[in-house]
Write a protein that holds these residues in place. Sequence first.
Motif, PDB file in Angstrom:
ATOM      1  N   GLY A   7       0.815  -1.203   0.000  1.00  0.00           N
ATOM      2  CA  GLY A   7       0.000   0.000   0.000  1.00  0.00           C
ATOM      3  C   GLY A   7       0.846   1.249   0.000  1.00  0.00           C
ATOM      4  O   GLY A   7       1.790   1.367   0.785  1.00  0.00           O
ATOM      5  N   THR A   8       0.512   2.171  -0.895  1.00  0.00           N
ATOM      6  CA  THR A   8       1.298   3.403  -1.037  1.00  0.00           C
ATOM      7  C   THR A   8       0.481   4.643  -0.695  1.00  0.00           C
ATOM      8  O   THR A   8       0.857   5.751  -1.064  1.00  0.00           O
ATOM      9  CB  THR A   8       1.835   3.532  -2.478  1.00  0.00           C
ATOM     10  OG1 THR A   8       0.733   3.503  -3.386  1.00  0.00           O
ATOM     11  CG2 THR A   8       2.819   2.433  -2.810  1.00  0.00           C
ATOM     12  N   ARG A  13       2.892   5.178   3.288  1.00  0.00           N
ATOM     13  CA  ARG A  13       4.044   6.070   3.157  1.00  0.00           C
ATOM     14  C   ARG A  13       4.523   6.565   4.526  1.00  0.00           C
ATOM     15  O   ARG A  13       5.734   6.654   4.759  1.00  0.00           O
ATOM     16  CB  ARG A  13       3.712   7.236   2.230  1.00  0.00           C
ATOM     17  CG  ARG A  13       3.512   6.802   0.777  1.00  0.00           C
ATOM     18  CD  ARG A  13       3.440   7.968  -0.202  1.00  0.00           C
ATOM     19  NE  ARG A  13       2.648   9.093   0.232  1.00  0.00           N
ATOM     20  CZ  ARG A  13       1.361   9.291  -0.061  1.00  0.00           C
ATOM     21  NH1 ARG A  13       0.714   8.402  -0.809  1.00  0.00           N
ATOM     22  NH2 ARG A  13       0.720  10.362   0.361  1.00  0.00           N
ATOM     23  N   ALA A  14       3.600   6.868   5.425  1.00  0.00           N
ATOM     24  CA  ALA A  14       4.001   7.336   6.764  1.00  0.00           C
ATOM     25  C   ALA A  14       4.719   6.231   7.530  1.00  0.00           C
ATOM     26  O   ALA A  14       5.758   6.474   8.155  1.00  0.00           O
ATOM     27  CB  ALA A  14       2.782   7.816   7.540  1.00  0.00           C
ATOM     28  N   LEU A  15       4.187   5.016   7.474  1.00  0.00           N
ATOM     29  CA  LEU A  15       4.857   3.900   8.151  1.00  0.00           C
ATOM     30  C   LEU A  15       6.237   3.659   7.545  1.00  0.00           C
ATOM     31  O   LEU A  15       7.221   3.460   8.268  1.00  0.00           O
ATOM     32  CB  LEU A  15       4.014   2.630   8.045  1.00  0.00           C
ATOM     33  CG  LEU A  15       2.762   2.586   8.901  1.00  0.00           C
ATOM     34  CD1 LEU A  15       1.893   1.385   8.507  1.00  0.00           C
ATOM     35  CD2 LEU A  15       3.111   2.526  10.371  1.00  0.00           C
ATOM     36  N   VAL A  64       5.965  -8.062   6.696  1.00  0.00           N
ATOM     37  CA  VAL A  64       5.146  -7.425   5.667  1.00  0.00           C
ATOM     38  C   VAL A  64       3.925  -6.812   6.335  1.00  0.00           C
ATOM     39  O   VAL A  64       3.234  -7.459   7.109  1.00  0.00           O
ATOM     40  CB  VAL A  64       4.716  -8.433   4.579  1.00  0.00           C
ATOM     41  CG1 VAL A  64       3.831  -7.763   3.536  1.00  0.00           C
ATOM     42  CG2 VAL A  64       5.943  -9.047   3.915  1.00  0.00           C
ATOM     43  N   ILE A  65       3.685  -5.547   6.020  1.00  0.00           N
ATOM     44  CA  ILE A  65       2.584  -4.804   6.607  1.00  0.00           C
ATOM     45  C   ILE A  65       1.537  -4.544   5.530  1.00  0.00           C
ATOM     46  O   ILE A  65       1.872  -4.099   4.430  1.00  0.00           O
ATOM     47  CB  ILE A  65       3.089  -3.465   7.186  1.00  0.00           C
ATOM     48  CG1 ILE A  65       4.049  -3.750   8.325  1.00  0.00           C
ATOM     49  CG2 ILE A  65       1.928  -2.587   7.636  1.00  0.00           C
ATOM     50  CD1 ILE A  65       4.795  -2.543   8.812  1.00  0.00           C
ATOM     51  N   LEU A  66       0.296  -4.803   5.854  1.00  0.00           N
ATOM     52  CA  LEU A  66      -0.817  -4.541   4.962  1.00  0.00           C
ATOM     53  C   LEU A  66      -1.387  -3.176   5.309  1.00  0.00           C
ATOM     54  O   LEU A  66      -1.936  -2.987   6.387  1.00  0.00           O
ATOM     55  CB  LEU A  66      -1.871  -5.637   5.125  1.00  0.00           C
ATOM     56  CG  LEU A  66      -3.031  -5.669   4.175  1.00  0.00           C
ATOM     57  CD1 LEU A  66      -2.553  -5.812   2.738  1.00  0.00           C
ATOM     58  CD2 LEU A  66      -3.950  -6.819   4.534  1.00  0.00           C
ATOM     59  N   ALA A  67      -1.228  -2.210   4.418  1.00  0.00           N
ATOM     60  CA  ALA A  67      -1.638  -0.826   4.686  1.00  0.00           C
ATOM     61  C   ALA A  67      -2.518  -0.314   3.547  1.00  0.00           C
ATOM     62  O   ALA A  67      -2.181   0.646   2.867  1.00  0.00           O
ATOM     63  CB  ALA A  67      -0.414   0.064   4.865  1.00  0.00           C
TER      64      ALA A  67
END
Length: 81
Positions: A7-8, A13-15, A64-67
Motif C-alpha cells: 500500500g502506497t 508512506r508514513a509507516l 510485511v505490513i498490509l496498509a
Amino acid sequence: MKIGILGTGDVGRALGAGFVALGHEVKIGSRDPHKAEVKDWLKKVGAKASAGTFAEAGAFGDVVILAIRWTGTENAIKLAG
C-alpha cells in the motif's frame, strides 16, 4: 530489518518513512509503483527505501505490513503471492 509494505497511500508512506528513519530497509508495494506520489516519497525518504509491485514488496520483507483499504485486501494479498 527488511520491511515490505503493501500500500502506497498516506498510511503506507508514513509507516515506511518511520521505519526508514529507524534504520530499516523498506520496499513499498503498489499496483503502480511508478506513480508520481511514490516517486516523490522515494525522493524524500532516501536510499533505504524502494518501491515495487505487491509481489516484490511481499517477497522483500522479513515483516510485511498490509496498509490498504479493507475493500482491496483480498486483491492485494493475491497480488503479493
